[in-house]
Scaffold this motif. Sequence first.
Motif, PDB file in Angstrom:
ATOM      1  N   THR A  42      25.984  44.225  24.068  1.00 26.73           N
ATOM      2  CA  THR A  42      27.275  44.003  24.714  1.00 26.73           C
ATOM      3  C   THR A  42      27.082  43.118  25.935  1.00 26.73           C
ATOM      4  OG1 THR A  42      28.122  46.160  24.011  1.00 26.73           O
ATOM      5  CG2 THR A  42      29.260  45.068  25.832  1.00 26.73           C
ATOM      6  N   VAL A  43      27.786  41.998  25.937  1.00 28.74           N
ATOM      7  CA  VAL A  43      27.759  41.065  27.065  1.00 28.74           C
ATOM      8  C   VAL A  43      29.033  41.271  27.879  1.00 28.74           C
ATOM      9  CG1 VAL A  43      27.750  38.635  27.764  1.00 28.74           C
ATOM     10  CG2 VAL A  43      26.411  39.375  25.764  1.00 28.74           C
ATOM     11  N   GLY A  44      28.892  41.641  29.128  1.00 31.27           N
ATOM     12  CA  GLY A  44      30.044  41.744  30.011  1.00 31.27           C
ATOM     13  C   GLY A  44      30.397  40.369  30.549  1.00 31.27           C
ATOM     14  N   LEU A  45      31.673  40.018  30.514  1.00 33.50           N
ATOM     15  CA  LEU A  45      32.123  38.720  31.009  1.00 33.50           C
ATOM     16  C   LEU A  45      33.216  38.927  32.050  1.00 33.50           C
ATOM     17  CD1 LEU A  45      32.228  35.606  30.930  1.00 33.50           C
ATOM     18  CD2 LEU A  45      33.855  35.801  29.024  1.00 33.50           C
ATOM     19  N   LEU A  46      32.934  38.553  33.282  1.00 28.32           N
ATOM     20  CA  LEU A  46      33.887  38.693  34.382  1.00 28.32           C
ATOM     21  C   LEU A  46      34.322  37.310  34.840  1.00 28.32           C
ATOM     22  CD1 LEU A  46      31.986  41.433  36.422  1.00 28.32           C
ATOM     23  CD2 LEU A  46      34.168  41.743  35.240  1.00 28.32           C
ATOM     24  N   LEU A  47      35.586  36.963  34.569  1.00 31.22           N
ATOM     25  CA  LEU A  47      36.125  35.671  34.974  1.00 31.22           C
ATOM     26  C   LEU A  47      37.098  35.861  36.141  1.00 31.22           C
ATOM     27  CD1 LEU A  47      36.599  33.861  31.534  1.00 31.22           C
ATOM     28  CD2 LEU A  47      34.674  33.763  33.135  1.00 31.22           C
ATOM     29  N   TYR A  79      35.359  41.818  28.115  1.00 28.95           N
ATOM     30  CA  TYR A  79      35.926  40.792  28.992  1.00 28.95           C
ATOM     31  C   TYR A  79      36.926  41.373  29.988  1.00 28.95           C
ATOM     32  CZ  TYR A  79      39.036  36.910  30.314  1.00 28.95           C
ATOM     33  OH  TYR A  79      39.813  36.016  31.005  1.00 28.95           O
ATOM     34  N   ALA A  80      36.889  40.837  31.215  1.00 35.86           N
ATOM     35  CA  ALA A  80      37.881  41.202  32.228  1.00 35.86           C
ATOM     36  C   ALA A  80      38.134  39.991  33.118  1.00 35.86           C
ATOM     37  CB  ALA A  80      37.398  42.379  33.069  1.00 35.86           C
ATOM     38  N   ASN A  81      39.397  39.794  33.495  1.00 39.54           N
ATOM     39  CA  ASN A  81      39.774  38.714  34.400  1.00 39.54           C
ATOM     40  C   ASN A  81      40.376  39.324  35.667  1.00 39.54           C
ATOM     41  OD1 ASN A  81      41.429  36.533  35.662  1.00 39.54           O
ATOM     42  ND2 ASN A  81      40.784  35.377  33.864  1.00 39.54           N
ATOM     43  N   ALA A  82      39.881  38.910  36.823  1.00 38.54           N
ATOM     44  CA  ALA A  82      40.270  39.526  38.092  1.00 38.54           C
ATOM     45  C   ALA A  82      41.573  38.962  38.672  1.00 38.54           C
ATOM     46  CB  ALA A  82      39.161  39.353  39.118  1.00 38.54           C
ATOM     47  N   GLU A  83      42.078  37.891  38.098  1.00 41.44           N
ATOM     48  CA  GLU A  83      43.313  37.257  38.571  1.00 41.44           C
ATOM     49  C   GLU A  83      43.285  37.022  40.084  1.00 41.44           C
ATOM     50  OE1 GLU A  83      46.998  38.088  36.573  1.00 41.44           O
ATOM     51  OE2 GLU A  83      46.017  39.553  35.290  1.00 41.44           O
ATOM     52  N   ALA A  84      42.170  36.458  40.546  1.00 38.52           N
ATOM     53  CA  ALA A  84      41.966  36.009  41.931  1.00 38.52           C
ATOM     54  C   ALA A  84      41.907  37.142  42.956  1.00 38.52           C
ATOM     55  CB  ALA A  84      43.044  34.996  42.340  1.00 38.52           C
TER      56      ALA A  84
END
Length: 369
Positions: A42-47, A79-84
């Motif tokens: 599992t690769v965690g991806l934080l954008l 995947y997770a996106n922090a939305e700034a």
Amino acid sequence: MRRRISISVAAAAMSVTLAGCGALNATGSSDDASPAKGNDITVGLLLPEKANTRYENFDYPIIKTKVESLTNNKGRVEYANAEANADTQASQMQKMIDDRVDVILLDAVDSQAIASGVKKAKEAGIPVIAYDRLAEGPIEAYISFDNELVGEVQGRTLLEAIGEDASLSDKIVMMNGSSTDPNAKQFKAGAMSELNGKVTIAQSFDTKDWKPENAEANMAEAIQAIGKDDIAAVYSANDGMAGGIVKALEAAGVSDLPPITGQDAELQAVQRIIAGEQYMSVYKSYPQEAENAAEMAVAKVQGRDIQFAALTRDKVDSPTHKAIPAQLVPVVALTKGNIKDTVVADDIYKLSDICTAKYDAACRAIGLK
């Protein structure tokens, strides 16, 4: 600096070539011996945000597809996106640590604030690879574009747009990126290395969260201070902000827009370039960056040290750590003259995506149809 950059570009090209011909995964090599993990990883991806469309449209789907292809469809991306929002990203990272992902690709909202999360991941035995932005803390590697070169390309192209008679009488507005993003500082440094002493920086802004609406407000302030007819050009660190800048100029009644830079080759920016509203963007091969990042993550988890080293032949320094293994991917100045040879040739956009009815005549005028 230039020597290190030239080495990194060559290394990036070499790693792609080796990977393509299978040399890095040759059966029986020491690289294949006793991998730490199999394909079920599992690769965690934080954008960091969604204002820039590249993260949702390119980075995430490309990384997801590449991880799957490298693991016979047994690997997955969380995947997770922090939305700034830096606090949101810290919580997302903690969740990935709690979920025991195998490796984390991190594109930091705030490179300094996330350092404690990087330390926690390392203590939990989870390697963190900084993606696109150089995070602080004990990261294992870094992959991005040559950020100072991006700024140099923007600054140099802006001077070309002004013309050979560019001088200190020409007033420039600098619309830099977010102060929490280390890349923004590098873009600015690269641009200033070209612009300093050749034109006058009449107004300069660090744009909160890279948001177009903040750039639009900043530009309105600059127009008020300088005068709408006395702005020779606008340095915009990315395309989203360039869109906000155009809105501010048009709202002020400017019909003959000054040259405006950008970065990321967003579809709307490409269309603005065709229409003459934006002078240039910087095209960065997101497929190359994203695919190589996926390769780095999988190689690290599976203990393929030779492959990992081939993908990270450069070295960079962060405020907290020195000589971090890295790969820097080259960039291209995108103008009217090379749209077909860049974003179209690389299948980023189809001509039908770019040359919609609104832009049909402009496309024909420059030979795109």
